[in-house]
Structures are given as structure tokens and as C-alpha cells.
Design a protein around this motif. Structure first.
Motif, PDB file in Angstrom:
ATOM      1  N   THR A  58     -10.916  -3.762  26.627  1.00 47.66           N
ATOM      2  CA  THR A  58     -10.611  -2.406  26.091  1.00 47.66           C
ATOM      3  C   THR A  58     -10.101  -3.134  24.620  1.00 47.66           C
ATOM      4  OG1 THR A  58      -8.553  -2.096  26.951  1.00 47.66           O
ATOM      5  CG2 THR A  58     -10.377  -0.454  27.638  1.00 47.66           C
ATOM      6  N   GLY A  59      -9.484  -4.242  24.595  1.00 47.84           N
ATOM      7  CA  GLY A  59      -9.075  -4.871  23.250  1.00 47.84           C
ATOM      8  C   GLY A  59     -10.110  -5.421  22.840  1.00 47.84           C
ATOM      9  N   LYS A  60     -11.154  -5.881  23.529  1.00 49.54           N
ATOM     10  CA  LYS A  60     -12.476  -6.720  22.742  1.00 49.54           C
ATOM     11  C   LYS A  60     -13.011  -5.353  22.035  1.00 49.54           C
ATOM     12  CE  LYS A  60     -16.110  -9.626  23.836  1.00 49.54           C
ATOM     13  NZ  LYS A  60     -16.541 -10.417  24.762  1.00 49.54           N
ATOM     14  N   LEU A  61     -13.153  -4.348  22.849  1.00 45.93           N
ATOM     15  CA  LEU A  61     -13.885  -3.246  22.145  1.00 45.93           C
ATOM     16  C   LEU A  61     -13.360  -2.816  20.812  1.00 45.93           C
ATOM     17  CD1 LEU A  61     -16.213  -1.301  22.585  1.00 45.93           C
ATOM     18  CD2 LEU A  61     -14.793   0.177  23.926  1.00 45.93           C
ATOM     19  N   ALA A  62     -12.036  -2.465  20.839  1.00 43.29           N
ATOM     20  CA  ALA A  62     -11.108  -2.174  19.824  1.00 43.29           C
ATOM     21  C   ALA A  62     -11.506  -3.047  18.820  1.00 43.29           C
ATOM     22  CB  ALA A  62      -9.726  -1.996  20.194  1.00 43.29           C
ATOM     23  N   ALA A  63     -11.434  -4.383  18.821  1.00 42.96           N
ATOM     24  CA  ALA A  63     -11.626  -5.601  17.670  1.00 42.96           C
ATOM     25  C   ALA A  63     -12.920  -5.315  17.237  1.00 42.96           C
ATOM     26  CB  ALA A  63     -11.327  -6.732  18.282  1.00 42.96           C
ATOM     27  N   LYS A 100     -14.990  -2.782  16.976  1.00 43.18           N
ATOM     28  CA  LYS A 100     -15.201  -1.396  16.136  1.00 43.18           C
ATOM     29  C   LYS A 100     -14.318  -1.632  14.869  1.00 43.18           C
ATOM     30  CE  LYS A 100     -15.965   1.820  19.885  1.00 43.18           C
ATOM     31  NZ  LYS A 100     -15.873   3.314  20.382  1.00 43.18           N
ATOM     32  N   GLN A 101     -13.296  -2.260  15.097  1.00 42.71           N
ATOM     33  CA  GLN A 101     -12.396  -2.559  13.822  1.00 42.71           C
ATOM     34  C   GLN A 101     -13.360  -3.476  12.748  1.00 42.71           C
ATOM     35  OE1 GLN A 101      -8.458  -4.180  14.240  1.00 42.71           O
ATOM     36  NE2 GLN A 101      -8.205  -4.252  12.177  1.00 42.71           N
ATOM     37  N   GLN A 157     -15.946  -1.485  11.390  1.00 41.82           N
ATOM     38  CA  GLN A 157     -15.269  -0.522  10.334  1.00 41.82           C
ATOM     39  C   GLN A 157     -14.750  -1.573   8.954  1.00 41.82           C
ATOM     40  OE1 GLN A 157     -15.400   2.871  10.534  1.00 41.82           O
ATOM     41  NE2 GLN A 157     -14.801   2.460   8.129  1.00 41.82           N
ATOM     42  N   GLN A 169     -20.445  -4.085  21.305  1.00 38.82           N
ATOM     43  CA  GLN A 169     -19.795  -2.872  21.616  1.00 38.82           C
ATOM     44  C   GLN A 169     -20.385  -2.140  22.808  1.00 38.82           C
ATOM     45  OE1 GLN A 169     -19.038  -0.358  18.323  1.00 38.82           O
ATOM     46  NE2 GLN A 169     -18.527  -1.952  16.897  1.00 38.82           N
ATOM     47  N   ARG A 201      -7.694  -4.225  30.459  1.00 38.13           N
ATOM     48  CA  ARG A 201      -6.935  -4.357  29.033  1.00 38.13           C
ATOM     49  C   ARG A 201      -7.715  -5.437  28.273  1.00 38.13           C
ATOM     50  NH1 ARG A 201      -0.948  -5.190  29.653  1.00 38.13           N
ATOM     51  NH2 ARG A 201      -1.374  -5.339  27.370  1.00 38.13           N
ATOM     52  N   GLU A 208     -18.725  -1.631  26.370  1.00 39.49           N
ATOM     53  CA  GLU A 208     -18.655  -0.037  26.943  1.00 39.49           C
ATOM     54  C   GLU A 208     -19.321  -0.189  28.318  1.00 39.49           C
ATOM     55  OE1 GLU A 208     -20.172   2.097  23.678  1.00 39.49           O
ATOM     56  OE2 GLU A 208     -18.292   2.109  22.748  1.00 39.49           O
TER      57      GLU A 208
END
Length: 65
Positions: A40-45, A47-48, A51, A18, A37, A22
Motif C-alpha cells: 500500500t505504501g508503494k502504491l501511494a508512492a 500515485k504521488q 500526480q 500501479q 503495508r 493493485e
């Protein structure tokens, strides 16, 4: 390797990835909007995934009690 050690190691790796993504975004390494994009999609994945791993660890701890 104990399961808890594996999860801890994997979580640290996710956090490290991450931070790398970033830094790429903040450093302006995205070549264009499409690349931005993607990052940012990779970062969101990532982080998910972190979690979900955290939730799984909590559930496992609760099940052990």
C-alpha cells in the motif's frame, strides 16, 4: 525522444506499475500485515509520483504559453 514523449511514456509506466501493485493487493498476494503495508505504501508512492509528473507537465505547458 522529445521531452513530452518521455513524460507520456513514463506516466504510462507508472500507471502500469500501479495496476500491478493493485492486482497484488486485491489478489491477496500480501503474505502478512507487513507485506500489505509495504504494497500500500508503494502504491501511494507511485500515485504521488504520477500526480507530481502531471503537475509538472501542466506547469511546463503554462510556461510555454
Amino acid at each position: 525522444m522529445r521531452l513530452e514523449n518521455f513524460f507520456s511514456y513514463y506516466k504510462k509506466e507508472l500507471i502500469s506499475r500501479q495496476k500491478q501493485v493493485e492486482e497484488s493487493i486485491l489478489g491477496g498476494l500480501a503474505k502478512d500485515w507487513s507485506d500489505y503495508r509495504y504494497l500500500t505504501g508503494k502504491l501511494a508512492a507511485l500515485k504521488q509520483e504520477e500526480q507530481e509528473l502531471t503537475d509538472l507537465l501542466k506547469k511546463t505547458e503554462l510556461d510555454d504559453e
